[in-house]
Design an enzyme around this catalytic site. Sequence first.
Site, PDB file in Angstrom:
ATOM      1  N   HIS A  87      54.018  47.806 -61.299  1.00 22.90           N
ATOM      2  CA  HIS A  87      53.396  48.967 -60.655  1.00 22.90           C
ATOM      3  C   HIS A  87      54.455  49.881 -60.033  1.00 22.90           C
ATOM      4  O   HIS A  87      54.969  49.608 -58.953  1.00 22.90           O
ATOM      5  CB  HIS A  87      52.412  48.491 -59.593  1.00 22.90           C
ATOM      6  CG  HIS A  87      51.576  49.576 -59.012  1.00 22.90           C
ATOM      7  ND1 HIS A  87      50.411  49.329 -58.329  1.00 22.90           N
ATOM      8  CD2 HIS A  87      51.717  50.927 -59.014  1.00 22.90           C
ATOM      9  CE1 HIS A  87      49.883  50.486 -57.934  1.00 22.90           C
ATOM     10  NE2 HIS A  87      50.668  51.456 -58.320  1.00 22.90           N
ATOM     11  N   THR A  94      47.342  52.229 -59.424  1.00 17.16           N
ATOM     12  CA  THR A  94      46.230  51.686 -58.645  1.00 17.16           C
ATOM     13  C   THR A  94      44.917  51.805 -59.412  1.00 17.16           C
ATOM     14  O   THR A  94      44.102  50.881 -59.433  1.00 17.16           O
ATOM     15  CB  THR A  94      46.136  52.395 -57.282  1.00 17.16           C
ATOM     16  OG1 THR A  94      47.373  52.176 -56.596  1.00 17.16           O
ATOM     17  CG2 THR A  94      44.999  51.851 -56.440  1.00 17.16           C
ATOM     18  N   TRP A 138      50.672  41.082 -53.971  1.00 18.01           N
ATOM     19  CA  TRP A 138      52.107  41.418 -54.101  1.00 18.01           C
ATOM     20  C   TRP A 138      52.961  40.172 -53.881  1.00 18.01           C
ATOM     21  O   TRP A 138      53.820  40.140 -53.012  1.00 18.01           O
ATOM     22  CB  TRP A 138      52.506  42.465 -53.072  1.00 18.01           C
ATOM     23  CG  TRP A 138      51.852  43.797 -53.137  1.00 18.01           C
ATOM     24  CD1 TRP A 138      51.058  44.349 -52.188  1.00 18.01           C
ATOM     25  CD2 TRP A 138      51.978  44.804 -54.165  1.00 18.01           C
ATOM     26  NE1 TRP A 138      50.668  45.621 -52.558  1.00 18.01           N
ATOM     27  CE2 TRP A 138      51.218  45.923 -53.769  1.00 18.01           C
ATOM     28  CE3 TRP A 138      52.657  44.863 -55.393  1.00 18.01           C
ATOM     29  CZ2 TRP A 138      51.108  47.084 -54.537  1.00 18.01           C
ATOM     30  CZ3 TRP A 138      52.536  46.013 -56.159  1.00 18.01           C
ATOM     31  CH2 TRP A 138      51.783  47.096 -55.731  1.00 18.01           C
ATOM     32  N   HIS A 143      55.357  46.390 -54.669  1.00 18.97           N
ATOM     33  CA  HIS A 143      55.827  47.162 -55.830  1.00 18.97           C
ATOM     34  C   HIS A 143      57.078  46.541 -56.458  1.00 18.97           C
ATOM     35  O   HIS A 143      58.086  47.230 -56.679  1.00 18.97           O
ATOM     36  CB  HIS A 143      56.107  48.617 -55.456  1.00 18.97           C
ATOM     37  CG  HIS A 143      54.866  49.412 -55.226  1.00 18.97           C
ATOM     38  ND1 HIS A 143      54.114  49.934 -56.263  1.00 18.97           N
ATOM     39  CD2 HIS A 143      54.233  49.772 -54.078  1.00 18.97           C
ATOM     40  CE1 HIS A 143      53.070  50.580 -55.760  1.00 18.97           C
ATOM     41  NE2 HIS A 143      53.113  50.501 -54.449  1.00 18.97           N
ATOM     42  N   ARG A 178      54.653  58.439 -65.566  1.00 21.97           N
ATOM     43  CA  ARG A 178      54.087  59.740 -65.237  1.00 21.97           C
ATOM     44  C   ARG A 178      55.164  60.813 -65.345  1.00 21.97           C
ATOM     45  O   ARG A 178      56.349  60.520 -65.176  1.00 21.97           O
ATOM     46  CB  ARG A 178      53.556  59.683 -63.800  1.00 21.97           C
ATOM     47  CG  ARG A 178      52.902  60.964 -63.335  1.00 21.97           C
ATOM     48  CD  ARG A 178      52.356  60.797 -61.932  1.00 21.97           C
ATOM     49  NE  ARG A 178      51.693  62.009 -61.468  1.00 21.97           N
ATOM     50  CZ  ARG A 178      51.209  62.158 -60.242  1.00 21.97           C
ATOM     51  NH1 ARG A 178      51.301  61.170 -59.365  1.00 21.97           N
ATOM     52  NH2 ARG A 178      50.628  63.285 -59.893  1.00 21.97           N
ATOM     53  N   SER A 186      54.503  63.763 -55.716  1.00 23.19           N
ATOM     54  CA  SER A 186      53.438  62.926 -55.203  1.00 23.19           C
ATOM     55  C   SER A 186      53.991  61.860 -54.253  1.00 23.19           C
ATOM     56  O   SER A 186      53.399  61.566 -53.209  1.00 23.19           O
ATOM     57  CB  SER A 186      52.718  62.291 -56.391  1.00 23.19           C
ATOM     58  OG  SER A 186      51.785  61.371 -55.961  1.00 23.19           O
ATOM     59  N   TRP A 197      57.010  52.053 -47.847  1.00 23.25           N
ATOM     60  CA  TRP A 197      57.304  50.887 -48.703  1.00 23.25           C
ATOM     61  C   TRP A 197      58.534  50.158 -48.185  1.00 23.25           C
ATOM     62  O   TRP A 197      59.305  49.576 -48.942  1.00 23.25           O
ATOM     63  CB  TRP A 197      57.502  51.329 -50.164  1.00 23.25           C
ATOM     64  CG  TRP A 197      56.302  51.988 -50.742  1.00 23.25           C
ATOM     65  CD1 TRP A 197      55.078  51.422 -50.940  1.00 23.25           C
ATOM     66  CD2 TRP A 197      56.192  53.348 -51.186  1.00 23.25           C
ATOM     67  NE1 TRP A 197      54.226  52.349 -51.488  1.00 23.25           N
ATOM     68  CE2 TRP A 197      54.874  53.528 -51.644  1.00 23.25           C
ATOM     69  CE3 TRP A 197      57.094  54.410 -51.245  1.00 23.25           C
ATOM     70  CZ2 TRP A 197      54.423  54.735 -52.148  1.00 23.25           C
ATOM     71  CZ3 TRP A 197      56.646  55.616 -51.750  1.00 23.25           C
ATOM     72  CH2 TRP A 197      55.322  55.777 -52.192  1.00 23.25           C
TER      73      TRP A 197
END
Length: 364
Positions: A87, A94, A138, A143, A178, A186, A197
């Site tokens: 991810h 998500t 997680w 991540h 992306r 973003s 994070w």
Amino acid sequence: MKLMGMCSMRGWKGVQCRKLFVFATILFAASIVYFYINFSMKTTTEVVNDNMLEEGYYAYERAAQESGGVRVIRFNKTSNDVIVFVHIQKTAGTTFEKFLVRYQQNLPCKCQAHKKRCNCGRNASNETWLFSRYSTGWVCGLHADFTELVVNSCVQRVLDKQAGHKKKRNYFYTTFLRNPTDRFISEFRHVQRGATWISSKHVCNGRPASVNDLPTCFDPRIGWEGVSLEEFISCPYNLAFNRQTRMLSNLSLVGCYEHLRRPSYEQDKIMMESAKENLRNMAFFGIKERMDDSQYFFEATFDMKFSRKMSVWGKSKSNDTVLTASQLAYIRNVNKLDWELYEYALQLFNERLSQLHRKKRRLR
Ligand SMILES: *[C@@H]1O[C@H](CO)[C@@H](O)[C@H](O)[C@H]1NC(C)=O
Ligand SMILES: *[C@@H]1O[C@H](CO)[C@@H](O)[C@H](O)[C@H]1NC(C)=O
Ligand SMILES: *[C@@H]1O[C@H](CO)[C@@H](O)[C@H](O)[C@H]1NC(C)=O
Ligand SMILES: *[C@@H]1O[C@H](CO)[C@@H](O)[C@H](O)[C@H]1NC(C)=O
Ligand SMILES: *[C@@H]1O[C@H](CO)[C@@H](O)[C@H](O)[C@H]1NC(C)=O
């Protein structure tokens, strides 16, 4: 041959000593060569014998060669096959993860109301077939990237621990990518709203990155909420830069996070090639800008169906940030690696998609 100075005795004894020294040196070198050859041969045989199971990750390329260029992925729902999702922040991950546990019908997970995580255990063994945020959580860190999951064998370790014993599994790696400029913006907006994070571990070469390896852009006690774009893009250690390339590459190849302190063209290139290779080896990857195609790609690859459309669900709720042309050019430039990876990924995506369409037509 300075060391021969040890034999500083004169006359007969000195000559003997020197001869002995030369002999010992040759013997030593020969034994190194012998062990090296012997050892590397042994490891190769081992790899050949077990790779299909131990390194299920590499199974697809071989399968592709075997079937005349058409990739065949056989995800066996009842056996030791596991889907692992890598991810990367702000890539529609998500949405995809929610779909995997909530709207996937062929191997449904058991979800409870008001609980984030679902049980995606197999009926018979209760061992999970899905390694992701909403199933295992997680467990390899927030991540976790390719280096943490695969290179440092975290997935294998965690699943073995849950099963209570070591076990061979086939891992089917998946991810989402992306448009790098949109993703970067973003991420900036998300950080501006308060996300950091900070608890990501960034394990590489067997240990979490220290503050020395990876300086932070902000005081961890305060966070980075409300950061301006100027400040965000001027921190050299900002992990938002080329995040997709970094998170998909084997960072052991480039000395972990060294490239952030001392950027180098050579290391960039190695990281780029590694990310491309790892992407090619993935069983599936989606593209945020191509949600319908991504859904088809996933469903056709794993022979699973979602009961809803991801493209409807995944619409961004926030308004676009308005940026000047020079800001956009700057952002594009500091994400050069990600742009190269993204363009490569789009091409690969189209190839794989047309293969899947062709296969489907043939089956009809
Ligand atoms: C899936 O795995 C099970 C258990 O290992 C095996 O019995 C079955 O034949 C496999 N199915 C396919 C289609 O390979
Ligand atoms: C697992 O069990 C549930 C209920 O017992 C059943 O509805 C489902 O079809 C089973 N799944 C598989 C893959 O066998
Ligand atoms: C299966 O595992 C889940 C969580 O991992 C646990 O809550 C559940 O009780 C287990 N079920 C069985 C039948 O062991
Ligand atoms: C990552 O790179 C290291 C260092 O070259 C290598 O030993 C390791 O096998 C690589 N791992 C993967 C999964 O590519
Ligand atoms: C987005 O823009 C619309 C129209 O300009 C505005 O009404 C809305 O409040 C904005 N939403 C956010 C989250 O800023």
